[in-house]
Design a protein around this motif. Structure first.
Motif, mmCIF file in Angstrom:
data_model
loop_
_atom_site.group_PDB
_atom_site.id
_atom_site.type_symbol
_atom_site.label_atom_id
_atom_site.label_comp_id
_atom_site.label_asym_id
_atom_site.label_seq_id
_atom_site.Cartn_x
_atom_site.Cartn_y
_atom_site.Cartn_z
ATOM 1 N N VAL A 157 -34.433 -8.402 -13.954
ATOM 2 C CA VAL A 157 -34.456 -6.952 -13.842
ATOM 3 C C VAL A 157 -33.262 -6.496 -13.013
ATOM 4 C CG1 VAL A 157 -36.971 -6.817 -14.054
ATOM 5 C CG2 VAL A 157 -35.923 -6.998 -11.783
ATOM 6 N N LYS A 158 -32.969 -5.206 -13.074
ATOM 7 C CA LYS A 158 -31.896 -4.621 -12.267
ATOM 8 C C LYS A 158 -32.520 -4.060 -10.987
ATOM 9 C CE LYS A 158 -28.338 -1.074 -12.270
ATOM 10 N NZ LYS A 158 -27.784 0.071 -13.012
ATOM 11 N N LEU A 159 -31.963 -4.469 -9.861
ATOM 12 C CA LEU A 159 -32.488 -4.076 -8.559
ATOM 13 C C LEU A 159 -31.408 -3.336 -7.774
ATOM 14 C CD1 LEU A 159 -34.917 -4.523 -6.561
ATOM 15 C CD2 LEU A 159 -33.647 -6.480 -5.712
ATOM 16 N N SER A 160 -31.757 -2.180 -7.229
ATOM 17 C CA SER A 160 -30.852 -1.420 -6.367
ATOM 18 C C SER A 160 -31.575 -1.142 -5.064
ATOM 19 C CB SER A 160 -30.466 -0.083 -7.010
ATOM 20 O OG SER A 160 -29.833 -0.287 -8.248
ATOM 21 N N LEU A 161 -30.909 -1.427 -3.944
ATOM 22 C CA LEU A 161 -31.481 -1.163 -2.628
ATOM 23 C C LEU A 161 -30.534 -0.265 -1.846
ATOM 24 C CD1 LEU A 161 -32.133 -4.465 -3.184
ATOM 25 C CD2 LEU A 161 -33.383 -4.022 -1.109
ATOM 26 N N THR A 162 -31.094 0.716 -1.188
ATOM 27 C CA THR A 162 -30.331 1.556 -0.285
ATOM 28 C C THR A 162 -31.060 1.564 1.050
ATOM 29 O OG1 THR A 162 -29.577 2.973 -2.092
ATOM 30 C CG2 THR A 162 -29.383 3.865 0.136
ATOM 31 N N GLY A 163 -30.352 1.163 2.089
ATOM 32 C CA GLY A 163 -30.916 1.169 3.430
ATOM 33 C C GLY A 163 -30.156 2.146 4.294
ATOM 34 N N ILE A 164 -30.898 2.958 5.031
ATOM 35 C CA ILE A 164 -30.289 3.922 5.945
ATOM 36 C C ILE A 164 -30.857 3.658 7.330
ATOM 37 C CG2 ILE A 164 -29.946 6.356 6.516
ATOM 38 C CD1 ILE A 164 -30.530 6.965 3.532
ATOM 39 N N GLN A 165 -29.966 3.448 8.296
ATOM 40 C CA GLN A 165 -30.370 3.249 9.685
ATOM 41 C C GLN A 165 -29.735 4.340 10.527
ATOM 42 O OE1 GLN A 165 -29.056 -0.826 10.368
ATOM 43 N NE2 GLN A 165 -31.215 -1.430 10.444
ATOM 44 N N PHE A 173 -35.713 2.138 18.472
ATOM 45 C CA PHE A 173 -34.264 2.183 18.690
ATOM 46 C C PHE A 173 -33.515 2.521 17.421
ATOM 47 C CE2 PHE A 173 -34.944 -2.353 17.838
ATOM 48 C CZ PHE A 173 -33.954 -2.645 16.925
ATOM 49 N N SER A 174 -34.212 2.570 16.290
ATOM 50 C CA SER A 174 -33.555 2.939 15.041
ATOM 51 C C SER A 174 -34.610 3.459 14.069
ATOM 52 C CB SER A 174 -32.844 1.722 14.444
ATOM 53 O OG SER A 174 -32.186 2.054 13.253
ATOM 54 N N ASP A 175 -34.345 4.612 13.461
ATOM 55 C CA ASP A 175 -35.191 5.135 12.391
ATOM 56 C C ASP A 175 -34.539 4.760 11.079
ATOM 57 O OD1 ASP A 175 -37.205 6.390 13.950
ATOM 58 O OD2 ASP A 175 -35.814 8.026 14.387
ATOM 59 N N CYS A 176 -35.340 4.238 10.160
ATOM 60 C CA CYS A 176 -34.771 3.664 8.937
ATOM 61 C C CYS A 176 -35.504 4.131 7.686
ATOM 62 C CB CYS A 176 -34.852 2.138 8.995
ATOM 63 S SG CYS A 176 -34.129 1.415 10.469
ATOM 64 N N THR A 177 -34.784 4.070 6.591
ATOM 65 C CA THR A 177 -35.347 4.294 5.273
ATOM 66 C C THR A 177 -34.839 3.178 4.372
ATOM 67 O OG1 THR A 177 -35.299 6.689 5.588
ATOM 68 C CG2 THR A 177 -35.523 5.905 3.332
ATOM 69 N N LEU A 178 -35.735 2.589 3.595
ATOM 70 C CA LEU A 178 -35.378 1.585 2.604
ATOM 71 C C LEU A 178 -35.882 2.081 1.264
ATOM 72 C CD1 LEU A 178 -34.339 -1.238 1.801
ATOM 73 C CD2 LEU A 178 -36.631 -2.107 2.329
#
Length: 147
Positions: free
Chosen positions: A5-13, A128-133
């Motif tokens: 499958v095609k997988l895309s990940l975006t992480g924001i810290q 110490f860090s707010d994140c979105t995955l």
């Protein structure tokens, strides 16, 4: 049986000072289901370390687990409303962190699945860090033949 499958990940810290770091990864992943869980296996290259990391994502119900092995080693658990401890091993040393998940959402439609986790990384119970995955998974859906 696994399918590719095609997988895309975006992480924001976001750090306490308001700085933001965004990472994006696109990869082919092996997808399979076992005992009520969905597994995604993929590799990514750590440019700054010049080494590959093997990753496993496991989704079972409302719990997402990320296991990384290679230049970086960790096992992180994302479960809304809970904090799970995690050791994060890098070539520079070990970090003991907590993963406090605020929200975990999963949506699927026509072969496209989106998993979104909002969480804080903590040390000694303090964020110490707010994140979105955000993980996007594209499965190939066979075309239907109409008589």
């Amino acid at each position: 049986m696994a399918e590719t499958v095609k997988l895309s990940l975006t992480g924001i810290q976001r750090d306490e000072a308001g700085g933001e770091n965004i990472t994006r990864t696109c990869a082919a992943a092996e997808y399979y289901e076992k005992n009520g869980s969905v597994y995604l296996l993929y590799e990514e290259m750590q440019q700054e370390l010049g080494a590959a990391v093997k990753n496993t994502l496991k989704l079972k119900g409302s719990v997402l687990e990320l296991t990384r092995r290679g230049a970086v080693n960790t096992h992180m658990i994302f479960e809304a409303g809970r904090e799970h401890p995690s050791d994060y091993f890098t070539p520079y040393g070990r970090l003991q962190i907590g993963v406090r998940t605020h929200a975990l959402e999963v949506s699927s439609l026509h072969g496209l699945t989106v998993i979104r986790a909002e969480y804080s990384l903590t040390a000694d119970g303090l964020p110490f860090s707010d994140c979105t995955l955000e993980i996007t998974l594209e499965r190939r859906i066979p075309a239907r033949v109409h008589p």
